[in-house]
Design an enzyme around this catalytic site. Structure first.
Site, PDB file in Angstrom:
ATOM      1  N   SER A 141      -2.885  -4.956   2.566  1.00 34.77           N
ATOM      2  CA  SER A 141      -2.824  -5.150   1.110  1.00 34.77           C
ATOM      3  C   SER A 141      -1.452  -5.494   0.549  1.00 34.77           C
ATOM      4  CB  SER A 141      -3.357  -3.911   0.388  1.00 34.77           C
ATOM      5  OG  SER A 141      -4.762  -3.917   0.399  1.00 34.77           O
ATOM      6  N   LYS A 166       2.652  -1.236  -8.407  1.00 36.67           N
ATOM      7  CA  LYS A 166       1.194  -1.383  -8.310  1.00 36.67           C
ATOM      8  C   LYS A 166       0.524  -0.209  -9.037  1.00 36.67           C
ATOM      9  CE  LYS A 166      -2.299  -2.103  -4.622  1.00 36.67           C
ATOM     10  NZ  LYS A 166      -2.491  -2.094  -3.155  1.00 36.67           N
ATOM     11  N   SER A 178      -4.933  -6.166  -1.610  1.00 38.93           N
ATOM     12  CA  SER A 178      -5.183  -5.698  -2.957  1.00 38.93           C
ATOM     13  C   SER A 178      -3.952  -5.704  -3.866  1.00 38.93           C
ATOM     14  CB  SER A 178      -5.737  -4.268  -2.916  1.00 38.93           C
ATOM     15  OG  SER A 178      -4.781  -3.393  -2.331  1.00 38.93           O
TER      16      SER A 178
END
Lengths: 480, 494
Positions: B178, B79, B154
Site C-alpha cells: 500500500s 494518511k 491504499s
C-alpha cells in the site's frame, strides 16, 4: 442404575496488580464509572496492548503454588465474540500454550482427603461491567443497559480443574482450598462479594463404574461457596431425574437462580459457539527463562496443605490443624508464637481456634485490637496444666488479658482466680468445715457416702471456688 | 531559490538560508492543494489552522536557532488511518465519520517532535483495503499523471499529493504494498521499513502482523530523512523493534559496486506490461555496468504468497475491525437491542470490500476450516520466510518491478477483485516476511505513466537497500513531471 456425578471447576481470579493487564490504568473497585479508562482499554482505533509484567510474575507464582509446570514459552490468543461490555469484541486470552499446565491441589475435609488435577492456569483480561438500569434492574426487565469500563482489562487468571470431583461437597471444599491458595500467594484478595474470584462448574453424570464422561452442563452465577455447592447438587439432581425418565442431558450453559435455588437454561446455544481463536499478532510470544520461574518460586509462601501437615506434625489434632492452617495470618502467628514460648501445641491450638476466636467474634474486633500475644497464651496453658487455675477460671483470665489487665498470672491474682493448693491453708479450711458440720461428718462416717459431696461443696464455697478439688478430696479422705 | 519540485533536503536548505520560511513553504503547498484538489482529491481533510500554527512555531524556533533537524518546518501529509489528536481520522470509512481521536499516533507525535508541519489527512482505500483508492467512502483519488487513472492504493492520497506537490512528503502504511504500489503508479519513492521499525501505535489496524508505516517522498534521500524521524522503539507497541534504528541516510552514496543483486524469477514474464519489463531490464544492465553482480534467483513460493496473504490479512482484519460496533464511537445505528445496534451499524458503516474481507477472514478462522485456511496460510508464511533467508545467503538484495502494470483506469478492476488483488503480486512477499522494500521511479511507459523498480532487503537491511535505491535513482535520472496543470511548482513562489 446408580449414577456418578463428574465435576470440574473453572475459576476466574482478578489479580491485585496496580495497573491493568495491557495498559497503565489503575485496577479499581467501586469508583465512579469509566474513570479508569484509556485508549487501550476502551479499544479506541489504533491502540495496542502491552503486557503487564507483574501480572505474568503472579500467574507464574500461582501456577507454582498449584504444582503446575511452567511452559518455557507461552502465547496470547484472541478469543472472538461480540458483546457490548467487551470493547475490542475479542478478549485477549490464551489457547493452546497457556502459562501453566498439569498441576494439582491436595484438599481435605472432615470426611475426605483427595487430590484434584489442575489442567491449566492461563492469563486473560476481564470485561467491562454491564449495569442494568430502570424498571426491574434485571437483565430482561431493564429499561437501559450502561457499560462501566473500569473493570475492562483487569488481569484475570483462569484456573481449570480436571473433572476429578465426585460430589457437590467436595467441589465446595476444593473451591475453598483454591481460594485459600490464591489469597496465601498474595496474587489476589479473592473477594467473592466483589466478584474478584468467580466459580463456574461443569457437571455431568455417568453410570457408576463407567470410564466415559457424560454430556456436560456448565453452570454459572454462583456467588458464594454455599451457592456453588447447592447449585451443583441441584444440577446433579436435575440430570439424574432427566435420565431416570429416559430423557437426555443436553450440552448447555445454565444460570443458578439464588432465590429459586434452581438452574435455568439459557436460550443461546453457547455450547456450539465458535470463538475463532488465533494468535494475538499485537503481542510477541512470551519466553520464560529459568530466572523468571526461580524468582517467582522465591516469592512462594507456605501453602495451606503444607502448613496443615506441619501443624499435625506438632501434635495438633487434624480438625484443629485444618482450621488453624486456613485461619488468618495473625491467628496463625499467635499460635506459632505460643508454641515457641513453650505452650503445648494441642492446648495452644485449642485456645486459638476456640476461646480466642470466639472472644474476638463477641467483641467484634480483630486480633490487632487486643493486647494478646503468643507468650501470654503459653503462660495461660501453663497455669492450667499446673493446676493453678481451673479450666473455667482460665477463660476469665483470657478475657482479663484481652481487656488489658496484664499477664495471665497478674489477672488471675488480681481477679482472685488462683486455685488454693497450699496444703496447710486448705487443711485449715477443711477443719473449719468439719467443725461446723458435725452431723454431716457423723453421717458420712456411718456409711452415707454421698454426704462427702456436700462437704467438698462447703469447702469450695468457703474458698469462693478457688480450692483445688483434687487436694480437697485428698485431705477429706485422710480426716474422715 | 531552488528550481524544480522541492525535496525535503532542498526545502530545508531554503529554510536555513533564509530564502523561504515555513509559512511560505506551507502556503505554496496549500495553494497547490487549492489548485489540484477538485481534480485529484488527495486529501480528506486539510488542517489549515493547525498547519499554519505549526509553521509559525517552526519559523519562531528556527529564528531562535532551535533547529529540530531536517523535517523542521517541512509540510508533510499523513494518511488518514493514523490517529491525529483532535483532527478527524476516518480511515475513509463511513463508520468513523466525524471521529476525532484523543491522542496522536506515535509516528505522528514523532513528526511533530521533529518540527514537521502536518498539512492534512490523505485519502485511502477504506481501512487500507484496496489497491486503487477507489474503495474510499469519500470518493476516489485520481492520478496526477492521468486523471482518468487510479493513483494505486491504499496510500493513493499520500502518493498523489507528493506527486502533485500538495505535500513535500507523506506518511503511508503498507500491509501488502500500500505504500510501494501507489508510489510506483504516481512516480514517487515509497518505502516499507522492516516490520517493527516504526511503531504501529495509533495506526488503525488492518492486519496487525503485516501493517507498517513508511515514507512517500520525491527522493530516496528524503525517504531516509522521513524514516529516521519516525523510526525507533516505542514502549506502547509490543512488536516494536527494541534495538537502535540504523542510520538510514548514512550510506546512500556507496554505489552498487560488488553488491549481489538477485532478480526474482517469479516476478516477471507473462502478465507483466512489456514496457515495465523492458525498463526493469534496462535498469539491471545499468546496475551491472556500475559493478553490481546481477543474477537470477528463484523463490517458488512467491507464486502462492498472494493466496496466503488473502487468508492471513482478512483473518486479522476480521478481529481488528470488530471494535467498530457503534457502542463507543463513530457511526451508531440504534437498534432495539445491543446486538441489533452492532449489526445495523456495521452493515451501514462498512463498504463492500471491507465487508468482503471481514467475511473471508471470519470464514478462514472458523472451526473446521481453520487448518485448511488460516493454519495452512501461516505454514506457507513460515516456508516463505525460510525461502527468503535462503536467497539472502546468495544475494545482498532482491529486485523486481514494483507493479506488473502502470496506472490503470478508474473502474477498470473494481468489478474484478482478483484482478485488483494481482496489483500487489510483487509487493506482498515482503509483508509476509516482515522485510523492508522500496519502490523507486525509473521511467515512463508508452502512455507517459511512471514505472517503479522495487528493491527488497533482509530484516533491518535498510542501509544496503537504500544505497541500491539511491543508485537506481541516480541511474534513472527520473525527472519527468505530471502534465503541467497538475505538476508540482518550480520551487517556492516568494
Amino acid at each position: 442404575m446408580k449414577w456418578e456425578p463428574v465435576i470440574g471447576i473453572e475459576v476466574h481470579v482478578e489479580l491485585d496488580t496496580d495497573s491493568k493487564m495491557f495498559c497503565g490504568c489503575r485496577v479499581s473497585f467501586g469508583d465512579p464509572p469509566n474513570t479508569h479508562v484509556c485508549p487501550v482499554c476502551l479499544a479506541l482505533p489504533g491502540s495496542l496492548p502491552v503486557p503487564n509484567r507483574k501480572a505474568i510474575e503472579r500467574i507464574i507464582r500461582l501456577g507454582l503454588a498449584l504444582n503446575c509446570r511452567i511452559n518455557p514459552g507461552s502465547v496470547f490468543h484472541r478469543k472472538n465474540y461480540y458483546y457490548a461490555d467487551l470493547p475490542k469484541n475479542y478478549q485477549i486470552s490464551q489457547y493452546d500454550v497457556p502459562v501453566c499446565v498439569d498441576g494439582w491441589l491436595d484438599v481435605e475435609s472432615d470426611e475426605s482427603r483427595f487430590r484434584v488435577g489442575i489442567e491449566r492456569v492461563h492469563m486473560e483480561e476481564d470485561t467491562g461491567k454491564s449495569v442494568h438500569v430502570g424498571e426491574g434492574g434485571r437483565i430482561h426487565s431493564a429499561a437501559e443497559t450502561l457499560v462501566d469500563f473500569n473493570r475492562a482489562g483487569t488481569p484475570l487468571v483462569e484456573i481449570v480443574s480436571r473433572p476429578d470431583l465426585r460430589s457437590a461437597a467436595d467441589a465446595r471444599t476444593y473451591a475453598q482450598e483454591l481460594r485459600a491458595v490464591v489469597v496465601e500467594t498474595g496474587v489476589s484478595d479473592a473477594r467473592m462479594e466483589r466478584g474478584s474470584i468467580r466459580f463456574d462448574a461443569n457437571v455431568s453424570i455417568r453410570p457408576e463404574g463407567s470410564p466415559e464422561l457424560g454430556v456436560k452442563v456448565e453452570i454459572k452465577n454462583m456467588n458464594s461457596f454455599r451457592s456453588l455447592e447447592k447449585a451443583i447438587r441441584s444440577e446433579i439432581e436435575r440430570q439424574t431425574a432427566l435420565v431416570a425418565t429416559g430423557e437426555r442431558v443436553v450440552m448447555e450453559t445454565r444460570h443458578w437462580d439464588e432465590e429459586g435455588e434452581v438452574t435455568h437454561g439459557m436460550r443461546t446455544k453457547e455450547g456450539s459457539s465458535d470463538y475463532r481463536y488465533f494468535t494475538e499478532p499485537d503481542l510477541a510470544p512470551m519466553v520464560f527463562d529459568g530466572s523468571w520461574v526461580e524468582e517467582a518460586r522465591s516469592h512462594l509462601p507456605e501453602l495451606p496443605a503444607l502448613r496443615r501437615d506441619r501443624y499435625r506434625g506438632m501434635g495438633v489434632k487434624p480438625a484443629a490443624a485444618r482450621v488453624l492452617a486456613s485461619s488468618d495470618p495473625q491467628l496463625r502467628s499467635l499460635f506459632e508464637e505460643a508454641v515457641e514460648s513453650g505452650a503445648d501445641a494441642v492446648a495452644a491450638g485449642n485456645w486459638v481456634t476456640g476461646e480466642v476466636t470466639a472472644s474476638l467474634r463477641r467483641r467484634e474486633v480483630s486480633l490487632e485490637d487486643v493486647p494478646l500475644r503468643g507468650g501470654q497464651i503459653a503462660a495461660l496453658t501453663r497455669l492450667v496444666s499446673e493446676g493453678r487455675v481451673s479450666a473455667s477460671a482460665a477463660r476469665e483470665v483470657l478475657e482479663g488479658v484481652m481487656d488489658g489487665e496484664g499477664s495471665p498470672s497478674e489477672v488471675a491474682t488480681r481477679r482472685n482466680l488462683l486455685q488454693l493448693s497450699d496444703r496447710a491453708a486448705l487443711e485449715e479450711v477443711v477443719e473449719e468445715v468439719m467443725a461446723a458440720n458435725p452431723e454431716a461428718v457423723e453421717r458420712y462416717r456411718s456409711g452415707e457416702g454421698k454426704v462427702r459431696g456436700f462437704l467438698v461443696g462447703q469447702v469450695m464455697r468457703a474458698t469462693s471456688g478457688r480450692a483445688d478439688p483434687r487436694a480437697v478430696n485428698e485431705i477429706l479422705s485422710a480426716r474422715l | 531559490m531552488p528550481s524544480g519540485p522541492l525535496s525535503i533536503g532542498a526545502a530545508g536548505a531554503a529554510l536555513r538560508s533564509g530564502e523561504a520560511t515555513a509559512v511560505e513553504l506551507l502556503a505554496a503547498v496549500m495553494s497547490r492543494a487549492e489548485m489540484t484538489e477538485s481534480e485529484l482529491h488527495c486529501y480528506l481533510n486539510l488542517d489549515r489552522e493547525g498547519a499554519m500554527a505549526a509553521a509559525r512555531q517552526a519559523d519562531r524556533e528556527l529564528d531562535r536557532g532551535e533547529d529540530r533537524g531536517p523535517l523542521h518546518g517541512i509540510p508533510v501529509a499523513v494518511k488518514d488511518n493514523m490517529c491525529t489528536r483532535g483532527l478527524e481520522t476516518t480511515c475513509s470509512s463511513k463508520i468513523l465519520a466525524g471521529y476525532r481521536p484523543p491522542y496522536d499516533a506515535t509516528a505522528v507525535a514523532r513528526l511533530r517532535e521533529a518540527g514537521a508541519v502536518i498539512v492534512g489527512k490523505t485519502n485511502l482505500d477504506e481501512f487500507a483495503m484496496g489497491s486503487s483508492t477507489e474503495n474510499s467512502a469519500y470518493g476516489p483519488t485520481r492520478n496526477p499523471w492521468d486523471t482518468g487513472r487510479v493513483p494505486g492504493g491504499s496510500s493513493g492520497g499520500s502518493a498523489a499529493a507528493v506527486a502533485a506537490g500538495s505535500a513535500i512528503a507523506a506518511l503511508g502504511s503498507d500491509t501488502g504494498g500500500s505504500i510501494r504500489q501507489p508510489a510506483s503508479l504516481c512516480g514517487v519513492v515509497g518505502m516499507k521499513p522492516t516490520y517493527g521499525l516504526v511503531s504501529r501505535y495509533g495506526l488503525v489496524a488492518f492486519a496487525s502482523s503485516l501493517d507498517q508505516i513508511g515514507p512517500l517522498t520525491r527522493t530516496v534521500g528524503d525517504a531516509a530523512l522521513l524514516l529516521s524521524a519516525v523510526a525507533g522503539h516505542d514502549p506502547a507497541d509490543a512488536t516494536s523493534y527494541a534495538g537502535r534504528a540504523p542510520d538510514f541516510a548514512g550510506s546512500l552514496d556507496r554505489g552498487v559496486d560488488g553488491l549481489r543483486l538477485g532478480v526474482v524469477k517469479e516476478l516477471g514474464g507473462d502478465g507483466y506490461q512489456p514496457d515495465v519489463s523492458e525498463a526493469t531490464e534496462e535498469m539491471l544492465n545499468k546496475l551491472a555496468a556500475q559493478g553490481a553482480e546481477v543474477m537470477e534467483v528463484s523463490l517458488p513460493l512467491f507464486d502462492v504468497a498472494l493466496s496466503a496473504y488473502y487468508l492471513i490479512a482478512p483473518a486479522e482484519c476480521s478481529a481488528n475491525l470488530a471494535r467498530f460496533d457503534g457502542m463507543r464511537y463513530g457511526l451508531s445505528i440504534k437498534g432495539s437491542t445491543a446486538s441489533a445496534t452492532m449489526a445495523g451499524t456495521r452493515a451501514e458503516g462498512f463498504g463492500p470490500e471491507v465487508t468482503r474481507r471481514i467475511l473471508l477472514g471470519t470464514y478462514a478462522l472458523s472451526a473446521g476450516y481453520f487448518d485448511a485456511f488460516y493454519g495452512q496460510a501461516q505454514r506457507v508464511r513460515s516456508l516463505l520466510q525460510a525461502e527468503f533467508d535462503e536467497a539472502y545467503r546468495k544475494v545482498d538484495v532482491l529486485v523486481s518491478p514494483t507493479s506488473p502494470t502502470t496506472a490503470f483506469r478508474l473502474g477498470e478492476r473494481t468489478q474484478d477483485p482478483l484482478a485488483m488483488y494481482m496489483s500487489d503480486i510483487c509487493t506482498i512477499p515482503s509483508n509476509l516476511s516482515g522485510h523492508p522494500a522500496i519502490s523507486v521511479p525509473i521511467g515512463l511507459d508508452s502512455k507517459h505513466l511512471p514505472i517503479g523498480f522495487q528493491v527488497m532487503a533482509p530484516a533491518l537491511g535498510e542501509q544496503v537497500m537504500m544505497a541500491v535505491a539511491a543508485e537506481v535513482e541516480r541511474l534513472a535520472g527520473f525527472d519527468a513531471l505530471p502534465p503541467p496543470a497538475l505538476a508540482p511548482p518550480p520551487g517556492v513562489p516568494l
